[in-house]
Design an enzyme around this catalytic site. Sequence first.
Site, PDB file in Angstrom:
ATOM      1  N   LYS A   1     -32.910  17.897  38.224  1.00 15.59           N
ATOM      2  CA  LYS A   1     -34.252  18.490  38.301  1.00 15.59           C
ATOM      3  C   LYS A   1     -34.137  19.998  38.224  1.00 15.59           C
ATOM      4  CE  LYS A   1     -38.688  18.053  38.842  1.00 15.59           C
ATOM      5  NZ  LYS A   1     -38.779  18.917  37.646  1.00 15.59           N
TER       6      LYS A   1
ATOM      7  N   THR B   1     -44.865  27.164  44.236  1.00 11.24           N
ATOM      8  CA  THR B   1     -43.699  27.980  44.605  1.00 11.24           C
ATOM      9  C   THR B   1     -44.154  29.084  45.553  1.00 11.24           C
ATOM     10  OG1 THR B   1     -42.917  27.542  42.366  1.00 11.24           O
ATOM     11  CG2 THR B   1     -41.637  29.091  43.664  1.00 11.24           C
TER      12      THR B   1
ATOM     13  N   LYS C   1     -30.869  22.831  34.981  1.00  9.09           N
ATOM     14  CA  LYS C   1     -31.609  24.001  34.496  1.00  9.09           C
ATOM     15  C   LYS C   1     -31.399  24.107  33.001  1.00  9.09           C
ATOM     16  CE  LYS C   1     -33.864  27.456  36.565  1.00  9.09           C
ATOM     17  NZ  LYS C   1     -34.448  27.307  37.902  1.00  9.09           N
TER      18      LYS C   1
ATOM     19  N   SER D   1     -43.137  19.521  42.405  1.00 14.86           N
ATOM     20  CA  SER D   1     -42.678  18.783  41.215  1.00 14.86           C
ATOM     21  C   SER D   1     -42.294  17.358  41.607  1.00 14.86           C
ATOM     22  CB  SER D   1     -41.452  19.463  40.603  1.00 14.86           C
ATOM     23  OG  SER D   1     -41.831  20.506  39.752  1.00 14.86           O
TER      24      SER D   1
ATOM     25  N   LYS E   1     -31.144  23.837  46.409  1.00 11.96           N
ATOM     26  CA  LYS E   1     -32.571  23.959  46.716  1.00 11.96           C
ATOM     27  C   LYS E   1     -33.139  22.583  47.069  1.00 11.96           C
ATOM     28  CE  LYS E   1     -34.742  26.925  43.940  1.00 11.96           C
ATOM     29  NZ  LYS E   1     -35.616  27.496  42.890  1.00 11.96           N
TER      30      LYS E   1
ATOM     31  N   ASN F   1     -45.817  33.739  37.803  1.00 16.34           N
ATOM     32  CA  ASN F   1     -46.474  32.674  38.565  1.00 16.34           C
ATOM     33  C   ASN F   1     -46.321  32.906  40.072  1.00 16.34           C
ATOM     34  OD1 ASN F   1     -45.957  30.001  40.136  1.00 16.34           O
ATOM     35  ND2 ASN F   1     -47.333  29.411  38.485  1.00 16.34           N
TER      36      ASN F   1
END
Length: 417
Positions: free
Chosen positions: A70, A190, A106, A349, A94, A221
């Site tokens: 992820k 976030t 990523k 997510s 994370k 964002n």
Amino acid sequence: MSEILNPFHTVQKQIKDACQRLGLDDGVYEILKQPQQVMTVAVPVKMDDGSVRTFIGYRSLHTNVIGPGKGGIRFHPNVTLDEVMALSMWMTFKCGVVGIPYGGAKGGLAIQPREFSQGELERLSRGFIQALEPVIGPEKDIPAPDVYTNAQVMAWFMDEFSRLKGYYSPGVVTGKPVSIGGSVGRNEATARGCMYAIREAARDVGLPLAGARVAVQGFGNLGTHVCRLLTELGCVIVGVSDSQGGVADPDGLDVAALIRHKEEQGTVASFRPGDPIGSADVLELDCDILIPAALENVLTEQNAGRVKARIVAEGANGPTTIAADNILTANGVTVVPDILASAGGVVVSYFEWVQNFSQFYWTEDEVRERLEQIMVAAYRNIVRLQSQYDVTMRAAAYLVAVERLAEAMRLRGWVGR
Ligand code: GLU
């Protein structure tokens, strides 16, 4: 010795320290010290002028010991393989810190998206997903937005993947628009997660949020939403910056006007009233809370000693070098580490992915409530380990995550006891 600036080496050191502190089997570090799979692709795109250009992209999967990969996909000119690998590794920790069932991943394309038309961006996004199709999927590896990518790019990714499969597959990416399987609350997630972490840290250091002065580097964002959310709690935004420059005002910037200005002009640098400052100057402003919310390695041994904030909340991934971290710690600054402070996005997510599988969608209140529960529990867990092991909050966060991974590895028979 010169400072470690390669994020890949930074994260390796962070993992090694945690493995040593926990006294783990050597196999754990051996497995975690690099991604298990990295894909490099050259994506050809027909440009608007009829020429064909190829762009280099990467997708790194760190580990799937706890679940599928992820993590976001970024479009940025400085994307490199080492950076993407490091970012995929940070994603593992994370997810581990907040206890969601994913390994890290990523991806990135080394481009400057501002130089592309919408049509070119769409063709590039579709081409990238075609190239990554063998390694991604709802139960394999699930991309999401990251630096300079957004819900529209996710919509193209999802559409292209669904076409290739021949069925609607919303669970292949998260951060989609709400009308095609996105989750309410994902866009600000976030920032909301970061706000919860800041709120807890402020309480612990005895800093009242009403009137607290905040400086933010990066007005994407996270930066925009965190300014808005912290203002709602009574904070005063005394400075912001983006890649083109920044603006500061000790009496506080008008956040709603600032967001409109960014939308219209593409930068906060020309916003007035306020004093123009450089992109990096914002890090040294007189403030109580500093949020580096742009890229890696912005707090270094050169400038860390000049940070005036009492709390640094790392909204970006890897903004603080190891040397800078030591300086901040020695100066009594509370550093809320990236793997916690920026985890809100991947938490929602996860909610989005769960909703896609069940095809049962939650309300905004449900999303917020569950996000808050997860962030506060993760924060408290870290603080508990911090005092138990007498380490920084960052080291404690790694202990939480690495211990979870090590247990999964033992149970799956990957490493010894
Ligand atoms: N790109 C975000 C991050 O770095 C979100 C990742 C995700 O939602 O999968 O945490």
